[in-house]
Design a protein around this motif. Structure first.
Motif, short mmCIF file in Angstrom:
data_model
loop_
_atom_site.label_atom_id
_atom_site.label_comp_id
_atom_site.label_asym_id
_atom_site.label_seq_id
_atom_site.Cartn_x
_atom_site.Cartn_y
_atom_site.Cartn_z
N LEU A 274 0.65 -1.04 -0.02
CA LEU A 274 -0.34 0.07 0.49
C LEU A 274 0.67 1.28 0.45
N GLY A 275 2.28 1.45 0.97
CA GLY A 275 2.78 2.07 0.68
C GLY A 275 3.68 2.86 -0.33
N LEU A 276 3.97 2.22 -0.86
CA LEU A 276 5.27 1.32 -2.24
C LEU A 276 3.84 2.21 -3.43
N ARG A 277 2.25 1.80 -3.02
CA ARG A 277 2.13 2.43 -4.48
C ARG A 277 1.13 3.82 -4.10
N PHE A 278 1.46 4.22 -3.13
CA PHE A 278 0.79 4.93 -2.63
C PHE A 278 1.83 6.47 -3.29
N GLY A 279 2.58 6.36 -3.39
CA GLY A 279 3.83 7.76 -4.25
C GLY A 279 3.49 7.70 -5.53
N GLN A 280 3.57 6.38 -6.49
CA GLN A 280 3.43 6.46 -7.79
C GLN A 280 1.54 7.01 -7.96
N THR A 339 16.24 5.19 -4.67
CA THR A 339 16.67 6.80 -5.48
C THR A 339 15.45 7.33 -6.16
N LEU A 340 14.38 6.94 -6.64
CA LEU A 340 12.77 7.26 -7.03
C LEU A 340 12.02 8.62 -6.73
N SER A 341 12.04 7.80 -5.30
CA SER A 341 10.84 8.39 -4.93
C SER A 341 11.81 9.36 -3.88
N SER A 342 13.40 9.48 -3.59
CA SER A 342 14.08 10.27 -3.24
C SER A 342 14.04 11.40 -4.29
N LEU A 343 14.28 11.03 -5.17
CA LEU A 343 13.79 12.55 -6.29
C LEU A 343 12.99 12.67 -6.98
N THR A 344 12.01 12.10 -6.58
CA THR A 344 11.00 13.10 -6.03
C THR A 344 10.70 14.26 -5.49
N THR A 345 10.88 13.97 -4.30
CA THR A 345 11.10 14.70 -3.35
C THR A 345 11.36 15.65 -3.45
N VAL A 346 12.64 15.65 -3.56
CA VAL A 346 13.65 16.78 -4.07
C VAL A 346 13.30 17.63 -5.17
N LEU A 411 -7.10 5.98 -2.16
CA LEU A 411 -6.60 6.65 -0.81
C LEU A 411 -6.02 8.82 -1.63
N ALA A 412 -5.06 7.75 -2.74
CA ALA A 412 -3.87 8.97 -3.28
C ALA A 412 -4.60 9.67 -4.70
N THR A 413 -4.79 8.67 -5.22
CA THR A 413 -5.36 9.26 -7.25
C THR A 413 -6.04 9.76 -6.75
N MET A 436 1.66 18.03 -1.41
CA MET A 436 1.14 16.90 -1.60
C MET A 436 2.47 14.97 -2.47
N LEU A 437 3.54 16.37 -3.50
CA LEU A 437 3.99 15.30 -4.10
C LEU A 437 5.03 15.29 -3.03
N ILE A 438 5.40 15.81 -1.85
CA ILE A 438 6.78 15.18 -1.77
C ILE A 438 5.91 14.37 -0.66
N VAL A 439 4.78 14.76 0.44
CA VAL A 439 4.10 13.58 0.82
C VAL A 439 4.52 12.26 0.46
N TYR A 440 3.50 11.96 -1.03
CA TYR A 440 3.13 11.03 -1.28
C TYR A 440 4.63 9.90 -2.02
#
Length: 466
Positions: A274-280, A339-346, A411-413, A436-440
């Motif tokens: 669920l957490g892995l899905r949340f960001g995407q 790596t990808l989730s870090s890049l999206t946050t930054v 919950l997200a989309t 919101m992008l950062i939180v996800y």
């Protein structure tokens, strides 16, 4: 019962030819493309025209919120479809479910194209729109999960990430097709033509794709992993009491194999998925749905710019998705996820600064960057990682892949665009979108950090990876 189970366990590995793998790959790609084309057609219509033709008696801001809400209800129906079809897929096989889901999605999408508008039948028009959106979502709820399971279970172990990423290419193809259709309509039709009849064309054209997808899936062979499952006899999974009976009479090895699948305490793998899905999912709702309407409504750029940006970003995704799949096969799922989730946050605030700069190149670059790093890249990993996290007995059920995907979607989309529309209206600024992008993305980062490495896992095993 014992003899049947032992026979199932001793069955030689189900053989599939390259032609079978190709058919499964095309089927998974096409079905997922159709699902995402249908949903993207709807999301773009919700962002561009539905507020005018189905909710004309309210302010533009409220109309956009209402249109986003009709978009969101489809994700509630997806959850119901995930539960219903997910259980069916683990019980009687992946193939039968994939045949049914494609029919439901295609029929409901086509019917949206013939709906009367608010000007014709009043409040009944948005009611019918919501009903068809619910049917569309019900069918779609298990489509991408089923395609992901089928293709992952077909793929050779060492190229599982690459081959499974074809499902993600299906999402990209669907997004591209829908966005391209809308880009053409916006470029060649006047406002009056678009609102009177032009918006119907993309929904009606999806009918042809449905016919081809149904034909292809009729001759698709069942997943080899499903056929090799030790709890499957004569093509149907044993019920829990039947498995318990088999355990009681089997030898220690056979009994332990069966017991692992039904006595393991469930939950940890689900919450990690669920957490892995949340960001995407969250990033997708913001970038591919909300920002299209936000840019068209609030920024001084051409009305086709946001859809053009999605088209170009989707084209770039045809390189991004397989590359991420290969990197996952080479370095493991966790490392690439982190790596990808870090890049999206930054990149969240820089991307939003580009998008809101008011320049067409800035919008194009920002949307393409956000789409490829924060959505398509994560989706490429998600296609294989979530399938590997779960045991084969519940991989497709409401406790596993389908529910984790669809609950994350709700919950997200689904909620995300509505929340973003509300926050930007209240604050008069774009910064809530970046926040919101950062939180996800941080939710996905933490989940990836806590998750086990799943690369190379035996998919026939009945128990979850954690």
């Amino acid at each position: 019962m014992k003899d049947s189970v032992i026979a199932a366990q001793q069955t030689p590995s189900a053989q599939r030819t390259t032609r079978d793998l190709t058919r499964a790959a095309v089927s998974g790609w096409l079905g997922t493309a159709m699902e995402f084309m249908d949903f993207q057609l709807y999301s773009l219509a919700a962002a561009i025209v539905f507020n005018k033709i189905f909710f004309p008696d309210v302010s533009p801001a409220i109309g956009l919120i209402a249109a986003m809400a009709t978009y969101g209800v489809g994700y509630v129906a997806r959850l119901a479809g995930a539960v219903y079809f997910g259980r069916m897929g683990d019980r009687i096989g992946r193939k039968k479910v994939l045949y049914l889901t494609i029919l439901l999605m295609g029929a409901s999408t086509t019917l949206i194209g013939v709906l009367p508008t608010y000007a014709t039948i009043g409040i009944l028009a948005p009611v019918l729109l919501v009903v068809l959106r619910l049917v569309q979502g019900f069918g779609a709820g298990a489509e991408i999960a089923g395609a992901t399971v089928m293709l992952t279970e077909y793929a050779p172990v060492r190229r599982r990430g690459l081959i499974s990423s074809l499902v993600s290419l299906g999402t990209n193809s669907g997004t591209l097709a829908a966005s391209a259709l809308w880009a053409v309509l916006l470029a060649v039709l006047s406002e009056d033509q678009l609102l009177s009849w032009g918006w119907r064309l993309p929904f009606l054209l999806s009918f042809a794709l449905m016919i081809f997808a149904v034909w292809l899936r009729r001759s698709l062979k069942e997943s080899p992993v499903f056929e090799q499952r030790p709890d499957v006899v004569d093509g149907v999974a044993l019920a829990r009491d039947e498995v318990e009976s088999a355990i009681a009479t089997a030898d220690s090895h056979e009994g332990s194999v069966l017991a692992a699948g039904i006595r393991q305490r469930k939950g940890k793998a689900f919450f990690l998925a669920l957490g892995l899905r949340f960001g995407q999912a969250g990033n997708s709702g913001l970038i591919q749905t909300f920002l299209v309407g936000y840019i068209a409504t609030n920024l001084a750029v051409g009305r086709s710019v946001p859809t053009d940006a999605i088209v170009y970003g989707s084209l770039a995704g045809f390189a991004t998705v397989p590359v991420i799949g290969l990197l996952g096969d080479r370095f493991g799922r966790r490392a690439v996820y982190l790596t990808l989730s870090s890049l999206t946050t930054v990149l969240a605030f820089p991307v939003m600064l580009l998008i809101t700069s008011g320049s067409t190149p800035g919008v194009m670059i920002g949307m393409a960057l956000g789409l490829n790093v924060g959505v398509l890249g994560l989706f490429s990993l998600e296609s294989v990682t979530m399938a590997e996290l779960f045991g084969s007995r519940t991989r497709f059920t409401q406790l596993a892949l389908a529910l984790a995907k669809e609950l994350g979607g709700i919950l997200a989309t689904a909620i995300g665009p509505v929340l973003a529309a509300t926050l930007t209206a209240v604050t008069g600024s774009w910064w809530p979108i970046a926040a919101m992008l950062i939180v996800y993305s941080l939710i996905t980062f933490v989940s990836a950090y806590l998750a086990p490495e799943t690369r190379g896992r035996d998919l026939v095993r009945l128990e979850d990876a954690v």
